[in-house]
Design a protein around this motif. Sequence first.
Motif, PDB file in Angstrom:
ATOM      1  N   GLU A 140      49.695  63.838  41.819  1.00 28.02           N
ATOM      2  CA  GLU A 140      49.125  62.911  42.789  1.00 28.02           C
ATOM      3  C   GLU A 140      47.682  63.278  43.125  1.00 28.02           C
ATOM      4  O   GLU A 140      46.809  62.409  43.207  1.00 28.02           O
ATOM      5  N   GLN A 142      45.604  64.955  41.231  1.00 30.14           N
ATOM      6  CA  GLN A 142      44.798  64.678  40.040  1.00 30.14           C
ATOM      7  C   GLN A 142      44.509  63.186  39.923  1.00 30.14           C
ATOM      8  O   GLN A 142      43.392  62.783  39.590  1.00 30.14           O
ATOM      9  N   GLU A 143      45.493  62.354  40.218  1.00 25.78           N
ATOM     10  CA  GLU A 143      45.295  60.908  40.152  1.00 25.78           C
ATOM     11  C   GLU A 143      44.297  60.449  41.209  1.00 25.78           C
ATOM     12  O   GLU A 143      43.434  59.612  40.939  1.00 25.78           O
ATOM     13  N   LEU A 144      44.381  60.989  42.418  1.00 24.97           N
ATOM     14  CA  LEU A 144      43.425  60.652  43.471  1.00 24.97           C
ATOM     15  C   LEU A 144      42.005  61.034  43.080  1.00 24.97           C
ATOM     16  O   LEU A 144      41.066  60.258  43.270  1.00 24.97           O
ATOM     17  N   GLU A 145      41.841  62.239  42.527  1.00 21.20           N
ATOM     18  CA  GLU A 145      40.514  62.678  42.101  1.00 21.20           C
ATOM     19  C   GLU A 145      39.963  61.798  40.985  1.00 21.20           C
ATOM     20  O   GLU A 145      38.785  61.466  40.977  1.00 21.20           O
ATOM     21  N   THR A 146      40.822  61.398  40.077  1.00 24.55           N
ATOM     22  CA  THR A 146      40.396  60.518  38.990  1.00 24.55           C
ATOM     23  C   THR A 146      39.951  59.168  39.542  1.00 24.55           C
ATOM     24  O   THR A 146      38.914  58.626  39.146  1.00 24.55           O
ATOM     25  N   ASN A 147      40.733  58.614  40.469  1.00 24.88           N
ATOM     26  CA  ASN A 147      40.372  57.324  41.076  1.00 24.88           C
ATOM     27  C   ASN A 147      39.072  57.434  41.859  1.00 24.88           C
ATOM     28  O   ASN A 147      38.233  56.523  41.804  1.00 24.88           O
ATOM     29  N   GLU A 148      38.871  58.526  42.595  1.00 24.58           N
ATOM     30  CA  GLU A 148      37.642  58.699  43.363  1.00 24.58           C
ATOM     31  C   GLU A 148      36.430  58.760  42.436  1.00 24.58           C
ATOM     32  O   GLU A 148      35.397  58.173  42.720  1.00 24.58           O
ATOM     33  N   ARG A 149      36.572  59.485  41.323  1.00 28.60           N
ATOM     34  CA  ARG A 149      35.465  59.566  40.367  1.00 28.60           C
ATOM     35  C   ARG A 149      35.171  58.202  39.756  1.00 28.60           C
ATOM     36  O   ARG A 149      34.028  57.814  39.571  1.00 28.60           O
ATOM     37  N   MET A 150      36.243  57.448  39.443  1.00 33.85           N
ATOM     38  CA  MET A 150      36.054  56.145  38.821  1.00 33.85           C
ATOM     39  C   MET A 150      35.420  55.168  39.809  1.00 33.85           C
ATOM     40  O   MET A 150      34.480  54.465  39.467  1.00 33.85           O
ATOM     41  N   PHE A 151      35.910  55.153  41.059  1.00 35.78           N
ATOM     42  CA  PHE A 151      35.334  54.252  42.053  1.00 35.78           C
ATOM     43  C   PHE A 151      33.913  54.668  42.401  1.00 35.78           C
ATOM     44  O   PHE A 151      33.042  53.822  42.609  1.00 35.78           O
ATOM     45  N   GLY A 157      33.614  52.615  46.168  1.00 34.63           N
ATOM     46  CA  GLY A 157      34.247  53.356  47.253  1.00 34.63           C
ATOM     47  C   GLY A 157      33.533  53.202  48.488  1.00 34.63           C
ATOM     48  O   GLY A 157      33.448  52.765  49.489  1.00 34.63           O
TER      49      GLY A 157
END
Length: 157
Positions: A140, A142-151, A157
């Motif tokens: 979870e 790792q997924e949050l960090e990936t989404n933050e980087r993508m946004f 964001g």
Amino acid sequence: MIHFMFMFNKQGKMRLQKWYEAYEAKMKKKVVNDLVMTILGRKRNMCAFFEYKEFRIVYKRYASLFIVFAVDMDDNELFTLDVLHRFVEILDDHFGSVCELDIIYNYEQVYYLLDEYILAGEVQESDMSKVVRAVVRQNEIQELETNERMFGAFNLG
């Protein structure tokens, strides 16, 4: 103490290995080759543990995978077999009926599960739900960090 563990398939192809002591690469390769040939040469009705050099080898076959643990000579074989089986149960709980492809394509998660369960050659956590929960939390994050980087890359964001 667990000195090393590894998984390989019926064809002898290595799928996972973890060494808890430092060995030279040449020595590792020789040990792995010796043990794979020995285990593949044993009959199904033979005992699941034997002595190899200064180690006691405990192994079990699950479907097409062999899981091998090398422990001290004075360690209890049945406890080691229980540790091995519990690791498979942890994998089953996490992946839902684990198979060889789960090990191949999700090796990072398998290593993380193994590290949560066994640390420095000793069982760290025997409660399967805690081990699986730690990995789920890590996924979870790792997924949050990936989404933050993508946004952040798209200034969304």
